[in-house]
Design a protein around this motif. Structure first.
Motif, PDB file in Angstrom:
ATOM      1  N   ALA A 115     -15.484  10.975  39.438  1.00 38.61           N
ATOM      2  CA  ALA A 115     -14.974   9.849  40.129  1.00 38.61           C
ATOM      3  C   ALA A 115     -15.675   8.307  39.991  1.00 38.61           C
ATOM      4  O   ALA A 115     -15.211   7.439  40.684  1.00 38.61           O
ATOM      5  CB  ALA A 115     -15.248  10.183  41.756  1.00 38.61           C
ATOM      6  N   GLY A 116     -16.467   8.348  38.991  1.00 36.75           N
ATOM      7  CA  GLY A 116     -16.915   7.201  38.653  1.00 36.75           C
ATOM      8  C   GLY A 116     -18.069   6.677  39.461  1.00 36.75           C
ATOM      9  O   GLY A 116     -18.503   5.371  39.476  1.00 36.75           O
ATOM     10  N   LEU A 117     -18.708   7.787  40.131  1.00 31.93           N
ATOM     11  CA  LEU A 117     -19.659   7.266  41.078  1.00 31.93           C
ATOM     12  C   LEU A 117     -21.184   7.542  40.375  1.00 31.93           C
ATOM     13  O   LEU A 117     -22.157   6.898  41.122  1.00 31.93           O
ATOM     14  CB  LEU A 117     -19.677   8.212  42.446  1.00 31.93           C
ATOM     15  N   LEU A 127     -14.441  -0.050  37.388  1.00 27.79           N
ATOM     16  CA  LEU A 127     -14.930   1.169  38.134  1.00 27.79           C
ATOM     17  C   LEU A 127     -14.493   0.887  39.654  1.00 27.79           C
ATOM     18  O   LEU A 127     -14.010   1.643  40.322  1.00 27.79           O
ATOM     19  CB  LEU A 127     -16.214   1.743  37.851  1.00 27.79           C
ATOM     20  N   THR A 128     -14.911  -0.568  39.986  1.00 26.22           N
ATOM     21  CA  THR A 128     -14.718  -0.891  41.283  1.00 26.22           C
ATOM     22  C   THR A 128     -13.268  -0.827  41.641  1.00 26.22           C
ATOM     23  O   THR A 128     -12.523  -0.494  42.788  1.00 26.22           O
ATOM     24  CB  THR A 128     -15.061  -2.219  41.767  1.00 26.22           C
ATOM     25  N   ALA A 129     -12.391  -1.235  40.521  1.00 25.35           N
ATOM     26  CA  ALA A 129     -10.804  -1.515  40.721  1.00 25.35           C
ATOM     27  C   ALA A 129     -10.506   0.140  40.796  1.00 25.35           C
ATOM     28  O   ALA A 129      -9.321   0.509  41.513  1.00 25.35           O
ATOM     29  CB  ALA A 129     -10.293  -2.092  39.569  1.00 25.35           C
ATOM     30  N   LEU A 130     -10.833   0.886  39.771  1.00 26.08           N
ATOM     31  CA  LEU A 130     -10.250   2.531  39.936  1.00 26.08           C
ATOM     32  C   LEU A 130     -10.698   2.945  41.397  1.00 26.08           C
ATOM     33  O   LEU A 130      -9.642   3.714  41.677  1.00 26.08           O
ATOM     34  CB  LEU A 130     -10.949   2.838  38.660  1.00 26.08           C
ATOM     35  N   ARG A 131     -11.762   2.917  41.787  1.00 27.83           N
ATOM     36  CA  ARG A 131     -12.094   3.472  42.993  1.00 27.83           C
ATOM     37  C   ARG A 131     -11.129   3.142  43.965  1.00 27.83           C
ATOM     38  O   ARG A 131     -10.931   3.593  45.184  1.00 27.83           O
ATOM     39  CB  ARG A 131     -13.703   3.434  43.366  1.00 27.83           C
ATOM     40  N   ARG A 132     -10.706   1.627  43.971  1.00 26.06           N
ATOM     41  CA  ARG A 132     -10.062   1.143  45.231  1.00 26.06           C
ATOM     42  C   ARG A 132      -8.711   1.435  44.884  1.00 26.06           C
ATOM     43  O   ARG A 132      -7.778   1.883  45.763  1.00 26.06           O
ATOM     44  CB  ARG A 132     -10.106  -0.313  44.968  1.00 26.06           C
TER      45      ARG A 132
END
Length: 258
Positions: A61-63, A92-97
């Motif tokens: 999840a990119g965390l 990563l911020t954009a992916l998680r959003r």
């Protein structure tokens, strides 16, 4: 939904290594794990405590970052493949959003916001709105139409988790990661949430990857991936609570069922 005859991955790990600490305190949480998670399917990750199941979900999840190997979020419908391990913090911020949804044991709702505003918060922070008709469809399917103006303290735990599921579904992500999503719920509310995740896969074509310790929860999935000591330890297609319970016992895991 993906045809059962063609395996199309939503995300995958290849020879992934994750190490915490160093020297005598070093812990290898993941040791060369290679596994793919199918698009449009519900997969559970299980294993004894310390097996690496939560670490695997976090790197997918990119965390969390990997120390070796690669993690890929696979594209679909015009979205590109992304190598998670090589992505910048901004990416990563954009992916998680935009492309990754989350449902956690803690509902993570803002107490001052209504259910509607909690659901829409990630999209509004991104300056977007859900696709036309999608909000009404998700809210209707989750049985939340008459709870939209309620704040979290005015809802049961099961209703709050349904709001969290709606929040994860609304951006139409490539994959939803669920980390012990029924851990704070009683058996009835937990079954409701699992059925909703199951229906999001069958009826909406969503991809769900869930970490759980509960064989009953895992039985809602299409496939169980087993970990032990940071390595793959097998998998169970078409799991039942009994087949999962037997597999966990073979791995030496204490099992608690609802």
């Amino acid at each position: 939904m993906t045809s059962t005859s063609v395996f199309v991955p939503a995300c995958s790990a290849r020879e992934v290594v994750r190490v915490y600490g160093s020297g005598a305190a070093e812990v290898r949480a993941l040791s060369g794990v290679s596994v793919a998670f199918e698009r449009g399917r519900f997969t559970a990750i299980m294993g004894p405590s310390g097996s690496g199941k939560s670490t695997l979900m976090h790197v997918l999840a990119g965390l969390d970052r990997v120390d070796g190997g690669s993690v890929v979020l696979h594209g679909d419908s015009g979205r590109a493949d992304v190598e998670i391990g090589a992505a910048s913090d901004d990416v990563l911020t954009a992916l998680r959003r935009d492309r990754i949804g989350f449902v956690f044991q803690a509902f993570n709702l803002l107490p001052v916001l209504t259910a509607r505003d909690n659901m829409l918060l990630p999209l509004r922070l991104a300056g977007t709105e859900p696709a036309e008709g999608w909000f009404a469809e998700v809210v209707g399917r989750l049985g939340l139409t008459d709870r939209l103006d309620h704040r979290p303290h005015e809802m049961s735990g099961g209703q709050q988790q349904r709001v969290a599921v709606a929040r994860a579904l609304l951006p139409q992500p490539d994959v939803i990661f669920a980390d012990e999503p029924t851990g704070n719920l009683d058996s009835h509310a937990g079954a409701e949430v699992l059925a909703l995740l199951r229906s999001s896969v069958r009826e909406m074509g969503q991809t769900v990857v869930m970490v759980t310790h509960d064989p009953v929860a895992a039985s809602y999935s299409d496939r169980v991936v087993l970990l032990a000591d940071g390595r793959l330890a097998g998998e169970i297609p078409h799991p039942t609570a009994d087949t999962v319970l037997d597999a966990m016992r073979e791995l030496g895991a204490p099992v608690v069922t609802r």
